[in-house]
Design an enzyme around this catalytic site. Sequence first.
Site, PDB file in Angstrom:
ATOM      1  N   HIS A  99     -10.503  -9.635 -13.105  1.00 54.93           N
ATOM      2  CA  HIS A  99     -10.018  -8.516 -13.910  1.00 54.93           C
ATOM      3  C   HIS A  99      -8.917  -8.928 -14.887  1.00 54.93           C
ATOM      4  O   HIS A  99      -8.840  -8.399 -16.005  1.00 54.93           O
ATOM      5  CB  HIS A  99      -9.498  -7.394 -13.011  1.00 54.93           C
ATOM      6  CG  HIS A  99     -10.554  -6.830 -12.123  1.00 54.93           C
ATOM      7  ND1 HIS A  99     -10.302  -6.394 -10.829  1.00 54.93           N
ATOM      8  CD2 HIS A  99     -11.883  -6.650 -12.314  1.00 54.93           C
ATOM      9  CE1 HIS A  99     -11.418  -5.957 -10.280  1.00 54.93           C
ATOM     10  NE2 HIS A  99     -12.388  -6.103 -11.148  1.00 54.93           N
ATOM     11  N   HIS A 166      -2.069 -11.534  -4.592  1.00 54.42           N
ATOM     12  CA  HIS A 166      -2.650 -11.428  -5.924  1.00 54.42           C
ATOM     13  C   HIS A 166      -1.558 -11.345  -6.985  1.00 54.42           C
ATOM     14  O   HIS A 166      -0.770 -10.388  -7.002  1.00 54.42           O
ATOM     15  CB  HIS A 166      -3.544 -10.188  -6.002  1.00 54.42           C
ATOM     16  CG  HIS A 166      -4.746 -10.265  -5.113  1.00 54.42           C
ATOM     17  ND1 HIS A 166      -6.034 -10.291  -5.616  1.00 54.42           N
ATOM     18  CD2 HIS A 166      -4.870 -10.330  -3.758  1.00 54.42           C
ATOM     19  CE1 HIS A 166      -6.895 -10.366  -4.600  1.00 54.42           C
ATOM     20  NE2 HIS A 166      -6.210 -10.388  -3.473  1.00 54.42           N
ATOM     21  N   CYS A 168      -1.897 -10.602  -9.969  1.00 52.76           N
ATOM     22  CA  CYS A 168      -2.105  -9.465 -10.873  1.00 52.76           C
ATOM     23  C   CYS A 168      -1.327  -8.238 -10.413  1.00 52.76           C
ATOM     24  O   CYS A 168      -1.066  -7.329 -11.217  1.00 52.76           O
ATOM     25  CB  CYS A 168      -3.585  -9.147 -11.029  1.00 52.76           C
ATOM     26  SG  CYS A 168      -4.408  -8.733  -9.484  1.00 52.76           S
TER      27      CYS A 168
END
Length: 207
Positions: A99, A166, A168
């Site tokens: 993503h 993660h 992100c």
Amino acid sequence: MHDRARLVETTVLIEERPDQTRAHREIEKAIRTILANVGEDPNRDSLRQTPARVARMYDELLAGYSADPLALINQATFESEYSQMVLVKDIEFFSLCEHHLLPFFGKVHVAYLPNGKVLGLSKIPRVVEMFARRLQIQERMTSEIANFLDQLLHPEGVAVMVTGRHLCSMMRGVKKTNAKMVTQTFLGKFNEKETSEQFFRAIYHPS
């Protein structure tokens, strides 16, 4: 032969890699565009070779796309009467979130219940690496590892548990640096309470 075909299909590999020189050239062009559009000078001394470095880096970080599963296993499956749980735990992995193209990383625990066949020890971390070295989401990676081993070994059951951090969500967005994501896939007898509890005890409370 039928199992070998299914094994290749399971990995969802790219059948033919694009010409590497052309691929590097296109990636380098894209990186130069990014550098220019974030306000940098792509021709600055420290950045001049950055596009080429990034292109070579992706060869390594995304090596799972070009992995040959049959060559990876290299006939390292062996007949065995052993029927108790085989567990390989704390396998480190690094992957890229599809993503945001930011890393996520952590540990994988893999177990299976043999059904007349066992797999060479080093092959399980290699299987993890094959699926991690792609653009991924943790949920899919977890199930891909489990399904691959299930089709390879036809065991009584397979369990895969992944704990990941993660970037992100650590360095952007919600910025929660201590949050961890846990995913698991249970196949066969690991869906039974007694067997799944044995798996968790072996991970968290080894004797």
